[in-house]
Design a protein around this motif. Structure first.
Motif: not given
Length: 415
Positions: A309-318
């Protein structure tokens, strides 16, 4: 009727078991790896020096599931740990042999329960359910096969089409699923009374690939869910600051099946001032093929579930331009993290007009065009991210639990 859920590894089996437990219907959950700090091998962490202890603990907590009643969990994990060690060491053939041996041992581990006079159905997973299903069917037990992949005949046809142009991106073990695996899958299909898959794409591959028409008739789509407890405290995504590079993320197996070659080719064509790419997971591309892109990406090896979750929240587009997917729980996790999606149709259809871009073709040009559309239009990117977390509510555990109840009722196992 109660249901016994079993899987010698993990997949999403712990979520299935938790849902069945909350429905008051769990006979037991059998798995190879389940974190119990007081039991072997997990208690070994207390005797290790500081840095190594933390690394081992991080690995163990990937298999920590507090919502499950430990009294209902049966575990026996020697072969699963050996398989993981072999896979991490790059010993692919050894890992496959250990996996097969472990599955056979796991079936013997379950045999006593299956032969008992207690009445319950079985919920097992592809590539590990055959021996248990064969015994269970002989004893008149109802069997549900949770097929987490599509049919591998379709996979082989798709991979054959792209090998000619992108063969350099393939490791040897990812080129083709062997015939003996497909034959085993067919036997699992035949033994199952009901088959559930995680997406319409996966259901379609079973209908297209399997020559037995009975398989399509007993296959149902059961949308998976994400682990809400890991994403509950994430804030709403803030607008991307003007002039800041768009941060793209590709997380999971870094292999051609998931379109990693298109991701690498696309990021190479976008100036670093406009976009950054992070790769998270086990590298499944030969070093020679990856080397040319290494300076354009941030690479993070496999991480604990709790860190995602932390890693994802630091990015904009998956990004998930996948050719072949059973579903893609990671798509639901990305939505819950407030990320916009760019995905192919060969997975769960998580992207909506308000949350992302659905690729009509799986190729570098289409992916690049979608990425640049969000680089150039920050308002559209912010719109997708602002709606992502609300869309993720369609894939909650409560929704999954309700759908499992419907599957059991439709199969005549309700009450």
């Amino acid at each position: 009727m109660n249901v016994a859920v079993f899987h010698p590894g993990t997949q999403h089996s712990w979520q299935t078991a938790t849902a069945v437990q909350q429905l008051g219907r769990l006979q037991f959950y059998a798995t190879s790896i389940f974190y119990k700090p007081e039991e072997w091998p997990y208690r070994i962490e207390r005797y290790l020096p500081g840095r190594l202890r933390q690394r081992v603990h991080d690995e163990f907590r990937r298999f920590e599931h507090p919502a499950l009643d430990p009294e209902l969990v049966k575990s026996a994990g020697l072969f699963e740990w050996l398989e993981r060690i072999a896979a991490r060491a790059g010993l692919e053939k050894t890992a496959v042999r250990l996996d097969l041996a472990g599955n056979r041992r796991f079936a013997r581990f379950l045999e006593r329960e299956i032969r008992s006079d207690r009445e319950f159905a079985l919920w097992g997973y592809n590539s590990s359910a055959l021996e248990s299903f064969e015994l269970a069917r002989d004893l008149g037990r109802f069997c549900i096969l949770d097929r987490t992949n599509g049919d591998f005949r379709v996979y082989n046809r798709i991979m054959e089409e792209i090998l000619g142009e992108y063969g350099d991106y393939f490791l040897p073990g990812h080129r083709r699923i062997p015939d003996w695996t497909i034959e085993r899958d067919d036997r699992e299909y035949a033994e199952a009374d009901r088959i559930v898959v995680g997406s319409e794409f996966a259901r379609a591959t079973l209908a297209q690939g399997c020559p037995d028409p009975a398989v399509a008739k007993k296959t149902r789509v059961l949308n998976y869910c994400f682990d809400e407890s890991l994403y509950a405290d994430l804030p709403k995504p803030a607008p991307v600051p003007p002039g800041e590079p768009v941060r793209f993320l590709f997380l999971g197996q870094l292999i051609p099946r998931k379109g990693i070659h298109h991701v690498l080719e696309a990021i190479e064509q976008i100036p670093a001032s406009q976009a950054r790419l992070t790769l998270v997971g086990k590298m499944g591309v030969p070093k020679e093929a990856f080397a040319r892109f290494a300076d354009r990406v941030d690479f993070i090896p496999t991480v604990a579930r709790a860190d995602v979750p932390r890693i994802m929240s630091e990015h904009h587009v998956f990004l998930l331009p996948t050719y072949f997917e059973g579903a893609g729980i990671v798509l639901y996790e990305a939505l819950a993290s407030g990320m916009a999606l760019i995905q192919s149709r060969n997975a769960a259809l998580a992207a909506t007009p308000d949350t992302g871009i659905m690729l009509e073709e799986i190729d570098t040009g289409s992916l690049l065009g979608a990425m640049m559309a969000l680089v150039d239009d920050r308002n559209r990117l912010d719109h997708f991210r602002a709606h992502a977390q609300a869309e993720a509510q369609n894939y909650t555990f409560a929704r999954y639990r309700s759908n499992i109840a419907k599957v059991l009722a439709e199969a005549g196992l309700g009450g």
